[in-house]
Design a protein around this motif. Sequence first.
Motif, short mmCIF file in Angstrom:
data_model
loop_
_atom_site.label_atom_id
_atom_site.label_comp_id
_atom_site.label_asym_id
_atom_site.label_seq_id
_atom_site.Cartn_x
_atom_site.Cartn_y
_atom_site.Cartn_z
N PRO A 78 0.79 -1.23 0.00
CA PRO A 78 0.00 0.00 0.00
C PRO A 78 0.83 1.29 0.00
N ILE A 79 2.15 1.22 0.07
CA ILE A 79 2.97 2.43 0.15
C ILE A 79 3.08 3.03 -1.23
N PRO A 80 2.68 4.29 -1.41
CA PRO A 80 2.76 4.94 -2.72
C PRO A 80 4.22 4.98 -3.21
N PRO A 81 4.44 4.81 -4.49
CA PRO A 81 5.81 4.76 -5.01
C PRO A 81 6.53 6.12 -4.95
N GLU A 82 5.79 7.22 -4.84
CA GLU A 82 6.46 8.52 -4.86
C GLU A 82 7.06 8.91 -3.52
N LEU A 83 6.77 8.17 -2.44
CA LEU A 83 7.32 8.51 -1.14
C LEU A 83 8.80 8.15 -1.05
N GLN A 84 9.48 8.87 -0.19
CA GLN A 84 10.91 8.62 0.02
C GLN A 84 11.13 7.29 0.72
N ARG A 85 12.01 6.45 0.16
CA ARG A 85 12.31 5.14 0.72
C ARG A 85 13.45 5.26 1.75
N MET A 86 13.41 4.36 2.73
CA MET A 86 14.42 4.31 3.77
C MET A 86 14.99 2.90 3.84
N PRO A 87 15.95 2.56 3.01
CA PRO A 87 16.47 1.19 3.00
C PRO A 87 17.14 0.79 4.31
N GLU A 88 17.77 1.76 5.01
CA GLU A 88 18.42 1.40 6.26
C GLU A 88 17.39 0.99 7.31
N VAL A 89 16.17 1.60 7.27
CA VAL A 89 15.10 1.20 8.18
C VAL A 89 14.62 -0.20 7.86
N ALA A 90 14.49 -0.49 6.58
CA ALA A 90 14.04 -1.83 6.17
C ALA A 90 15.04 -2.89 6.61
N ALA A 91 16.33 -2.63 6.47
CA ALA A 91 17.34 -3.61 6.86
C ALA A 91 17.33 -3.82 8.37
N GLU A 92 17.23 -2.73 9.14
CA GLU A 92 17.21 -2.85 10.60
C GLU A 92 15.95 -3.58 11.07
N LEU A 93 14.80 -3.28 10.47
CA LEU A 93 13.54 -3.94 10.86
C LEU A 93 13.56 -5.42 10.53
N LYS A 94 14.14 -5.78 9.41
CA LYS A 94 14.22 -7.19 9.05
C LYS A 94 15.09 -7.95 10.03
N ALA A 95 16.20 -7.33 10.49
CA ALA A 95 17.07 -7.97 11.46
C ALA A 95 16.35 -8.14 12.80
N GLN A 96 15.57 -7.13 13.23
CA GLN A 96 14.86 -7.24 14.50
C GLN A 96 13.75 -8.29 14.42
N LEU A 97 13.04 -8.35 13.30
CA LEU A 97 12.01 -9.39 13.15
C LEU A 97 12.62 -10.78 13.14
N GLU A 99 15.26 -11.62 14.82
CA GLU A 99 15.55 -11.94 16.22
C GLU A 99 14.29 -12.36 16.96
N LEU A 100 13.12 -11.83 16.56
CA LEU A 100 11.86 -12.19 17.23
C LEU A 100 11.23 -13.45 16.64
N GLY A 101 11.88 -14.09 15.68
CA GLY A 101 11.39 -15.34 15.12
C GLY A 101 10.39 -15.17 14.00
N VAL A 102 10.33 -13.99 13.40
CA VAL A 102 9.40 -13.72 12.31
C VAL A 102 10.17 -13.71 11.00
N SER A 103 9.78 -14.57 10.07
CA SER A 103 10.44 -14.65 8.77
C SER A 103 9.57 -13.95 7.72
N VAL A 104 10.17 -13.03 7.01
CA VAL A 104 9.43 -12.25 6.01
C VAL A 104 10.16 -12.33 4.68
N ILE A 135 5.48 1.38 7.09
CA ILE A 135 6.22 0.13 6.99
C ILE A 135 5.29 -0.93 6.41
N ALA A 136 5.74 -1.59 5.37
CA ALA A 136 4.98 -2.69 4.74
C ALA A 136 5.85 -3.93 4.71
N VAL A 137 5.32 -5.05 5.28
CA VAL A 137 6.07 -6.30 5.37
C VAL A 137 5.34 -7.36 4.56
N GLN A 138 6.04 -7.96 3.62
CA GLN A 138 5.45 -9.04 2.82
C GLN A 138 5.79 -10.37 3.47
#
Length: 445
Positions: A78-97, A99-104, A135-138
């Motif tokens: 659902p995130i519009p393509p024109e918004l500014q992306r934050m790849p460092e946030v995505a990488a950090e969130l994936k690492a934290q998930l 650690e919590l046992g969530v695979s995305v 934040i959108a997680v597939q």
Amino acid sequence: MRLPFPRNLSGQLALLLALALFAAQAINLALVLRERASFRLAQATRPAAVRIADALDHSGNRTAVAERSRVRRHNINPIPPELQRMPEVAAELKAQLSELGVSVDRIDTGIRPREVRPSRHDHRLIGRTSDTLMIAVQLRAGTWITTNSSWPRRDNRILWALLSQTLIIYILILLPVLWIARRISRPLRGLAGAARTFAPGKGMPALAVEGPGDVRDLILAFNGLAQRVAAMLDEKDRMLGAIGHDLRTPLAALRVRIESVEDEQDRARMAETIAEMSRTLDDILSLARLGRPSEPITEVDLAALVDAVVEDFRDLGAEVLFEDSERLRMQLRPTLFRRAIRNLIENAIKYAGSAEVMISPEASHIRVCVADRGPGIPEAGLTSVFDPFTRLETSRNRETGGIGLGLALAQAIVQDAGGTIRLSNRAGGGLMAIITLPLPPTAHP
């Protein structure tokens, strides 16, 4: 273009300290900004990771999410393509998930600016200092779950705070350092000036002892050295006076005794030898005493002084040409300067039989030239002939010159007057001695 670099002690200390403080504050700013960036990243991702993990745990199968929770489910990103992306946030969130046992499969982010709105009461703009981080997680099943977090905007207040802190540090540190440096450099500048203008015969007062201990010791040592040098020169003057008196007395006695010699030719040779010895003695004593001359500096007419020397040679039958010049008022020691001109003319007559004397006033200096048409001097010897007791002809024959003090004495006299002297070979043969004297500010050629 090279930037100006301070040459004095206080300026160099201040510059070095300012650069050191600037580097320290720059490193401090970089560390603070890095820490704030890490804190902002953790503040935005950690709560989001916990919410997503909790929502998936409560759904049972980790795919269904309650529609009314802060975590929503979508079939597409659902995130519009024109918004500014934050790849460092995505990488950090994936690492934290992880650690919590969530695979995305994939995580997407976007920054949505938060709008401001006017207040109902005072019509001022009301808004927050943060934007919305989407934040959108597939998931593995292909569906997307989303959540929002607060994303603080960059705040320049910390930059201004650090700049203010730097300014305060500069004021609190640089001002005392500058004061200390000036306290050190002021007596050092006075010491350097006293060393440059040191002249034992002028009776210079002792320097004031001030500054830190090391500088005070240096000034005390200089004052003691100046006193010892003055005492040594006084002793030298007394010794030279005694030597001159002791040598002139027997020379005068010899001059009287040769009158009893019957052979006129022998008597003339003896008289010439005694006169040569007297001139040599006068040259040696004059050169030795030149650093502490007894003759004061007076205002003289340079053209009249040179003309008087030329007339003396003409009275002796020498061929000396002199081009008349206008009156030139100069501050000189007249007797000594007359001696320098006489030595140059004597050299010209001795080697060429005649001399040409010219005075050339210029914009900022005056040139006195003594030229001849003699054999000249080899280029390699134009400088060395000014050294005491140096002669290009080494036989020491009276017919070919004295003991090599005439040019040395002339150079010392000219340098004492603040000028320079040099020799150059003339086109067509001959030698030219050029005296250059600085023109006084009130004199006009």
